[in-house]
Design a protein around this motif. Structure first.
Motif, PDB file in Angstrom:
ATOM      1  N   ASP A 150     100.773  78.991  67.868  1.00  0.00           N
ATOM      2  CA  ASP A 150     100.171  79.481  69.116  1.00  0.00           C
ATOM      3  C   ASP A 150      99.688  80.901  68.859  1.00  0.00           C
ATOM      4  O   ASP A 150     100.482  81.840  68.749  1.00  0.00           O
ATOM      5  CB  ASP A 150     101.199  79.442  70.239  1.00  0.00           C
ATOM      6  CG  ASP A 150     100.549  79.672  71.596  1.00  0.00           C
ATOM      7  OD1 ASP A 150      99.426  80.244  71.624  1.00  0.00           O
ATOM      8  OD2 ASP A 150     101.133  79.284  72.614  1.00  0.00           O
ATOM      9  N   THR A 167      96.123  84.534  73.633  1.00  0.00           N
ATOM     10  CA  THR A 167      94.963  84.494  74.529  1.00  0.00           C
ATOM     11  C   THR A 167      93.946  85.534  74.081  1.00  0.00           C
ATOM     12  O   THR A 167      94.302  86.679  73.781  1.00  0.00           O
ATOM     13  CB  THR A 167      95.388  84.773  75.973  1.00  0.00           C
ATOM     14  OG1 THR A 167      96.373  83.804  76.360  1.00  0.00           O
ATOM     15  CG2 THR A 167      94.197  84.697  76.907  1.00  0.00           C
ATOM     16  N   THR A 194      92.310  76.199  77.181  1.00  0.00           N
ATOM     17  CA  THR A 194      93.196  76.149  76.012  1.00  0.00           C
ATOM     18  C   THR A 194      92.478  75.391  74.910  1.00  0.00           C
ATOM     19  O   THR A 194      91.992  74.276  75.124  1.00  0.00           O
ATOM     20  CB  THR A 194      94.516  75.453  76.353  1.00  0.00           C
ATOM     21  OG1 THR A 194      95.189  76.204  77.376  1.00  0.00           O
ATOM     22  CG2 THR A 194      95.408  75.364  75.119  1.00  0.00           C
ATOM     23  N   ARG A 251      92.332  73.936  70.802  1.00  0.00           N
ATOM     24  CA  ARG A 251      93.188  73.445  69.726  1.00  0.00           C
ATOM     25  C   ARG A 251      92.353  73.188  68.473  1.00  0.00           C
ATOM     26  O   ARG A 251      91.251  72.661  68.556  1.00  0.00           O
ATOM     27  CB  ARG A 251      93.900  72.152  70.134  1.00  0.00           C
ATOM     28  CG  ARG A 251      94.985  72.348  71.185  1.00  0.00           C
ATOM     29  CD  ARG A 251      95.617  71.022  71.565  1.00  0.00           C
ATOM     30  NE  ARG A 251      96.704  71.206  72.514  1.00  0.00           N
ATOM     31  CZ  ARG A 251      96.536  71.387  73.837  1.00  0.00           C
ATOM     32  NH1 ARG A 251      95.311  71.399  74.340  1.00  0.00           N
ATOM     33  NH2 ARG A 251      97.582  71.558  74.622  1.00  0.00           N
ATOM     34  N   ILE A 289      96.870  76.681  68.439  1.00  0.00           N
ATOM     35  CA  ILE A 289      96.428  76.810  69.837  1.00  0.00           C
ATOM     36  C   ILE A 289      95.943  78.230  70.074  1.00  0.00           C
ATOM     37  O   ILE A 289      96.547  79.198  69.593  1.00  0.00           O
ATOM     38  CB  ILE A 289      97.569  76.467  70.819  1.00  0.00           C
ATOM     39  CG1 ILE A 289      97.985  74.996  70.650  1.00  0.00           C
ATOM     40  CG2 ILE A 289      97.139  76.737  72.261  1.00  0.00           C
ATOM     41  CD1 ILE A 289      99.185  74.617  71.479  1.00  0.00           C
ATOM     42  N   ALA A 290      94.818  78.335  70.874  1.00  0.00           N
ATOM     43  CA  ALA A 290      94.317  79.631  71.353  1.00  0.00           C
ATOM     44  C   ALA A 290      93.823  79.436  72.772  1.00  0.00           C
ATOM     45  O   ALA A 290      93.367  78.346  73.134  1.00  0.00           O
ATOM     46  CB  ALA A 290      93.204  80.140  70.450  1.00  0.00           C
ATOM     47  N   ARG A 291      93.961  80.488  73.600  1.00  0.00           N
ATOM     48  CA  ARG A 291      93.534  80.412  75.006  1.00  0.00           C
ATOM     49  C   ARG A 291      92.475  81.482  75.256  1.00  0.00           C
ATOM     50  O   ARG A 291      92.399  82.479  74.541  1.00  0.00           O
ATOM     51  CB  ARG A 291      94.739  80.626  75.942  1.00  0.00           C
ATOM     52  CG  ARG A 291      95.822  79.554  75.775  1.00  0.00           C
ATOM     53  CD  ARG A 291      97.037  79.883  76.649  1.00  0.00           C
ATOM     54  NE  ARG A 291      98.080  78.890  76.478  1.00  0.00           N
ATOM     55  CZ  ARG A 291      98.950  78.874  75.468  1.00  0.00           C
ATOM     56  NH1 ARG A 291      98.891  79.835  74.543  1.00  0.00           N
ATOM     57  NH2 ARG A 291      99.875  77.933  75.381  1.00  0.00           N
TER      58      ARG A 291
END
Length: 754
Positions: A555, A558, A625, A627, A645-647
């Motif tokens: 993760d 953000t 979000t 992926r 994962i990045a937001r």
């Protein structure tokens, strides 16, 4: 009444006259009629053609008295002349005459006269003679040819005619030689009945050329007078053949000789003989054209061309004509200009470094046909290898050869070069000539690694670069022909071609090196007796990929729209034994439908089995979000592939602009759909489009019908009203666009309704 009485009187008078005439009728004497027709004067005569004669006749009655007022008819019977008038009334003397113009032909001509009632006719006969001479022309014997000094075959003759083309006899004609020196047998002649006068004989002069004879008729006014005859006096039989040009010539090989061989043929009197055949025969090696010629009017025959051969020697051309003594022309062919230089001796040798070559280099200079050129200077210069040349300046000998005094090779192994240059101002093919010689090395003194050290390969596989070493002598020159022994000293691998021999560059290369079955360091040595070993190292990596795991955090956190996610995703690939697998292909793939933009998405694992994504842009959609999954080629990860994962943060609109293609002012007819619907574009402080923001399109009452007034901005930050129809009354309508409850960000569109 008076007019009636006059008429009655005239009628009575006419009746009285008529009765009187009737009473006297039987007392009138009948009129005389023609009884005979005869010529007045001669009816036969002699005259020249075309002349005019008057013919006369007399008409008499039965009492032999001349009969006036009788009609006489004249006509030409033959001879082609004319007579006029053709109808004549006799005079009081009973005579009638006409003019007879005789015809143009000689001989008998006839005309007749006749009168009605007389059966006989009067015939006039004229014997016509030729008229005065009008033309003189050639009859025979012009434009003849015969041997000089001989009589012409046909005696010249002229013909004299009158103006009608009739032959005129008894005209005196004198024949006179006017050029060429000939003579006539008798100069005078007279035309016969055929109008022709012929000279007794014409003998041409003794010189070759044109002879002329003039025939003068003793008449005046005749055209063509005098007549000139020409005859060509020809040479006699050929007697001598002699040179008409120089017989000793010089030229250059392969070129045309000038002046060209030329001969002259004369008869016994020294006259040129034309039309005599002359044959020119060139000697072997040379070539001629126009070899068979006929002598011209001057007795001359000239060869069209004479091309000398390619060898530097004497060439001949022999001219012959029948049994006459031949004429021989000789041409000495010189060598041409220097055209080429070539290697003559001493090329491609080998010797020990610092030693002279066995054969001294030499060159040969020739012309364009390979003939040797003597007397040209040749300079020999060392151009590579560091050697030395002595007696460098030489001159070509009679064979065109120049040889350097000596050439000692340099101290370094390899190719030495010597340049031989002909110092000529002309362009010479092959100039300069380059000699090469190979300097060979001494004994091996050192052995060093060339390639194949520090490699990485999978366990039990062949390294990509074959290990090799170079062997040199004490001067650092590569040594060829030396055997090198390769041996595996660590890792348990194997080799092929363990004992290679150094090549011309002193390099020896093992056939192949297969690493051992365990990951880790591997070693191989190269050995020459009496010299230090050379050691090669390699790292053995794992085999087939068996697993892949994320090394970096999964993760990433953000990030603002338009930014890049960090740290970059990293995965490690291992084999079934847990060894890192290098060279495995890892593909980083974003989920479908997301805004992620990747670079360097396909990576190859390094020696540690690691693969790192090049870059990850989170795109322009806020509040989502994202992926990215890592897939290893050849590995079934069963949905357990490493996932990162990045937001993105939600964007804040700061600017509202008219969208591309929209307009702020329009003119639209009443009760009509607005053609270009109002549209806006929202961007944040960085100029990025704001996606998903709600804007409201509104107008005041009476401003038409609006549909779809609430709209959300799309992926480009654009929102467009659903529809807008103008009202039934003209006016100016304003539509205002507001971002949610933020009245600070608005925009207006104006429509003028007409």
């Amino acid at each position: 009444m008076r007019r009636t009485r006059q008429y009655s009187r005239l009628t009575l008078l006419a009746s009285a006259l008529l009765l009187g005439a009737t009473a006297c009728k039987d007392d009138v004497t009948p009129a005389p009629t023609p009884s005979a027709l005869s010529a007045v004067g001669a009816s036969t005569f002699t005259s020249l053609v075309g002349e005019v004669q008057t013919v006369r006749v007399v008409v008499t009655d039965a009492s032999a008295k001349p009969l006036p007022n009788a009609t006489v008819t004249f006509n030409v019977v033959d001879g082609g002349g004319t007579i006029a008038p053709t109808s004549v009334i006799t005079s009081t003397a009973g005579e009638a005459s006409a003019i007879w113009t005789l015809g143009s032909a000689t001989g008998l001509q006839r005309a007749q006269a006749q009168v009605g009632g007389v059966p006989s006719v009067v015939t006039f006969v004229a014997t016509t003679l030729p008229g005065a001479p009008a033309s003189v022309a050639v009859s025979a014997g012009d434009n003849q040819s015969t041997q000089a000094g001989n009589l012409v075959t046909t005696s010249p003759a002229v013909i004299v005619k009158d103006r009608f083309g009739n032959n005129v006899p008894n005209v005196s004609v004198f024949f006179t030689v006017t050029s060429g020196g000939g003579s006539v047998t008798s100069s005078g002649a007279s035309t016969g009945n055929n109008g022709i006068a012929t000279v007794a004989g014409w003998r041409l002069g003794n010189s070759v050329g044109i002879n002329r004879l003039t025939a003068l008729a003793l008449v005046s006014g005749a055209t063509g007078n005098p007549v000139v005859f020409t005859a060509n006096a020809l040479a006699g039989a050929a007697s001598t053949l002699s040179a008409n040009s120089a017989t000793s010539l010089t030229g250059t090989v392969g070129t045309t000789v000038t002046p060209l061989p030329s001969v002259r043929v004369l008869d016994a009197g020294g006259n040129p003989v034309s039309g005599a055949q002359v044959t020119f025969q060139g000697s072997a090696g040379s070539s001629t054209s126009g070899s068979i010629k006929l002598t011209d009017a001057t007795g001359t025959a000239t060869l069209d061309s004479w091309l000398l051969g390619t060898a530097a020697q004497n060439y001949t051309v022999t001219a012959t004509s029948g049994a006459l003594t031949p004429v021989v022309f000789t041409a000495a062919a010189r060598t041409g200009a220097a055209s080429a230089v070539s290697l003559f001796a001493g090329g491609g040798q080998s010797a020990f470094t610092g030693r002279p070559v066995a054969t001294e280099p030499a060159v040969r200079v020739t012309d364009g046909f390979g003939n040797p050129i003597a007397g040209l200077e040749v300079v020999f210069d060392v151009t590579s290898g560091g050697g030395v040349a002595v007696a460098r300046r030489q001159v070509t000998n009679a064979n065109g050869v120049a040889e350097v005094g000596g050439w000692t090779l340099g101290d370094n192994v390899g190719t030495n070069t010597l340049r031989a240059t002909v110092t000529s101002t002309t362009q010479i093919s092959g100039n300069p000539v380059i000699f090469t010689a190979t300097a060979t090395p001494g004994l091996p003194a050192t052995v060093t690694l060339v390639a194949g050290g520090g490699q990485i390969a999978a366990i039990s596989t062949i390294v990509p670069i074959r290990p090799s070493v170079i062997v040199r002598d004490s001067r650092g020159n590569p040594v060829s022909g030396t055997t090198v022994s390769f041996q595996v000293t660590g890792g348990g691998g194997s080799i092929t071609g363990a004992n290679p021999i150094t090549d011309v560059n002193g390099i020896a290369t093992v056939g192949s090196w297969t690493l051992g079955p365990s990951a880790g360091p591997q070693t191989l040595v190269a050995r020459i007796f009496g010299l230090p070993d050379v050691t090669f190292t390699a790292s053995a990596t794992g085999g087939t990929p068996a697993s892949a795991v994320a090394v970096s955090v999964a993760d990433l956190g953000t990030f603002p729209v338009g930014g890049f996610a960090t740290p970059l995703p990293v995965v490690r690939v291992r084999d079934a034994s847990g060894n890192p697998v290098s060279g495995a292909t890892v593909t980083f793939t974003p989920d479908v439908g997301q805004s992620s933009l990747l670079t360097g998405a396909v990576q190859t694992t390094d020696i540690n089995g690691l693969a790192t994504l090049g870059s990850w842009s989170v795109g322009s959609i806020p509040g989502v979000t994202l992926r990215v999954r890592a897939f290893v080629t050849g590995l079934d990860q069963l949905g357990l592939e490493p996932t990162f994962i990045a937001r993105t943060t939600a964007a804040t609109a700061t600017t509202m602009l008219i969208a591309p293609g929209a307009v702020s002012n329009q003119i639209v007819a009443v009760s009509t759909a607005v053609p270009t619907l109002p549209a806006i574009r929202l961007t944040d402080a960085g100029g990025n489009p704001v996606v998903g923001a709600i804007v409201q399109f509104s107008t005041s009452s009476g401003s038409g019908t609006v549909t779809g007034s609430l709209q959300a901005t799309d992926s480009n930050g654009i929102a467009r009203v659903g529809g807008w129809t103008t009202p039934a009354t003209p006016g100016i309508i304003t539509m205002t666009v507001i971002l949610g409850s933020n009245t600070a960000i608005t925009l207006s569109f104006t429509v003028t309704v007409q």
